[in-house]
Design a protein around this motif. Structure first.
Motif, PDB file in Angstrom:
ATOM      1  N   LEU A  83       0.807  -1.216   0.000  1.00  0.00           N
ATOM      2  CA  LEU A  83       0.000   0.000   0.000  1.00  0.00           C
ATOM      3  C   LEU A  83       0.844   1.272   0.000  1.00  0.00           C
ATOM      4  O   LEU A  83       0.549   2.221  -0.723  1.00  0.00           O
ATOM      5  N   PHE A  84       1.928   1.296   0.801  1.00  0.00           N
ATOM      6  CA  PHE A  84       2.710   2.523   0.920  1.00  0.00           C
ATOM      7  C   PHE A  84       3.541   2.832  -0.317  1.00  0.00           C
ATOM      8  O   PHE A  84       4.170   3.880  -0.393  1.00  0.00           O
ATOM      9  N   SER A  85       3.520   1.956  -1.297  1.00  0.00           N
ATOM     10  CA  SER A  85       4.193   2.214  -2.578  1.00  0.00           C
ATOM     11  C   SER A  85       3.196   2.642  -3.644  1.00  0.00           C
ATOM     12  O   SER A  85       3.477   2.567  -4.837  1.00  0.00           O
ATOM     13  N   THR A  86       2.018   3.067  -3.200  1.00  0.00           N
ATOM     14  CA  THR A  86       0.959   3.465  -4.131  1.00  0.00           C
ATOM     15  C   THR A  86       0.309   4.765  -3.660  1.00  0.00           C
ATOM     16  O   THR A  86       0.602   5.256  -2.579  1.00  0.00           O
ATOM     17  N   HIS A  87      -0.597   5.264  -4.482  1.00  0.00           N
ATOM     18  CA  HIS A  87      -1.423   6.421  -4.129  1.00  0.00           C
ATOM     19  C   HIS A  87      -2.863   5.975  -3.899  1.00  0.00           C
ATOM     20  O   HIS A  87      -3.789   6.784  -3.988  1.00  0.00           O
ATOM     21  N   ALA A  88      -3.073   4.694  -3.611  1.00  0.00           N
ATOM     22  CA  ALA A  88      -4.423   4.168  -3.408  1.00  0.00           C
ATOM     23  C   ALA A  88      -5.160   4.987  -2.344  1.00  0.00           C
ATOM     24  O   ALA A  88      -4.567   5.387  -1.341  1.00  0.00           O
ATOM     25  N   PRO A  89      -6.446   5.257  -2.549  1.00  0.00           N
ATOM     26  CA  PRO A  89      -7.193   6.097  -1.616  1.00  0.00           C
ATOM     27  C   PRO A  89      -7.564   5.414  -0.298  1.00  0.00           C
ATOM     28  O   PRO A  89      -7.757   6.088   0.705  1.00  0.00           O
ATOM     29  N   ASN A  90      -7.693   4.098  -0.287  1.00  0.00           N
ATOM     30  CA  ASN A  90      -8.063   3.391   0.939  1.00  0.00           C
ATOM     31  C   ASN A  90      -6.797   3.116   1.743  1.00  0.00           C
ATOM     32  O   ASN A  90      -5.997   2.257   1.383  1.00  0.00           O
ATOM     33  N   ARG A  91      -6.625   3.856   2.848  1.00  0.00           N
ATOM     34  CA  ARG A  91      -5.388   3.855   3.631  1.00  0.00           C
ATOM     35  C   ARG A  91      -5.724   3.885   5.115  1.00  0.00           C
ATOM     36  O   ARG A  91      -6.825   4.282   5.491  1.00  0.00           O
ATOM     37  N   PRO A  92      -4.754   3.531   5.986  1.00  0.00           N
ATOM     38  CA  PRO A  92      -5.014   3.633   7.429  1.00  0.00           C
ATOM     39  C   PRO A  92      -5.402   5.060   7.827  1.00  0.00           C
ATOM     40  O   PRO A  92      -6.299   5.265   8.638  1.00  0.00           O
ATOM     41  N   ASN A  93      -4.725   6.057   7.257  1.00  0.00           N
ATOM     42  CA  ASN A  93      -5.081   7.470   7.401  1.00  0.00           C
ATOM     43  C   ASN A  93      -5.333   7.986   5.988  1.00  0.00           C
ATOM     44  O   ASN A  93      -4.383   8.200   5.243  1.00  0.00           O
ATOM     45  N   PRO A  94      -6.590   8.143   5.605  1.00  0.00           N
ATOM     46  CA  PRO A  94      -6.916   8.452   4.209  1.00  0.00           C
ATOM     47  C   PRO A  94      -6.546   9.878   3.795  1.00  0.00           C
ATOM     48  O   PRO A  94      -7.398  10.728   3.566  1.00  0.00           O
TER      49      PRO A  94
END
Length: 130
Positions: A83-94
């Motif tokens: 996840l941290f290598s992307t710009h995906a919107p669904n994140r621990p802190n969005p």
């Protein structure tokens, strides 16, 4: 380290994109499409040095995001990445970040290109690109 952090938006995005499926995955994909940042008038003085033609980083809240996965397809359909290598919107802190180019500033309204945010997205901060 577990303390809660609260942010208050400084404004919001007025974007032509109302659905995440229609939205570009990055500012490079949005081309010349324009959007607006409507900044709360109490921050007009903070905008005083901003100029058309310059690029800025915009930090925003992925307000439509729900939950997250630790591995996701890159840009939605590419190879699986952490996840941290992307710009995906669904994140621990969005929190999202993007680079925009200012087209025009009229009072508290900033017209820009590089839009990859949904309509109504809360703006958390704007920073000059050094």
């Amino acid at each position: 380290m577990d303390e809660e952090i609260i942010f208050r938006p400084i404004g919001y995005i007025r974007s032509p994109y109302g659905d995440v499926n229609d939205m570009p995955k990055s500012p490079r994909e949005s081309g010349d499409v324009e959007a607006e940042m409507i900044i709360n008038e109490e921050y007009l003085e903070s905008m005083s040095s901003m100029q058309a033609g310059e690029e800025y980083m915009v930090l925003f809240h992925f307000h439509k995001s729900k939950g997250f996965k630790q591995k996701v397809p890159f840009r939605g359909d590419g190879p699986i990445k952490g996840l941290f290598s992307t710009h995906a919107p669904n994140r621990p802190n969005p929190i999202g970040v993007t680079t925009v180019k200012i087209v025009e500033i009229n009072g508290n309204i900033i017209r820009f290109t590089g839009v990859d945010m949904l309509d109504g997205t809360p703006v958390l901060d704007i920073k000059d690109i050094l």
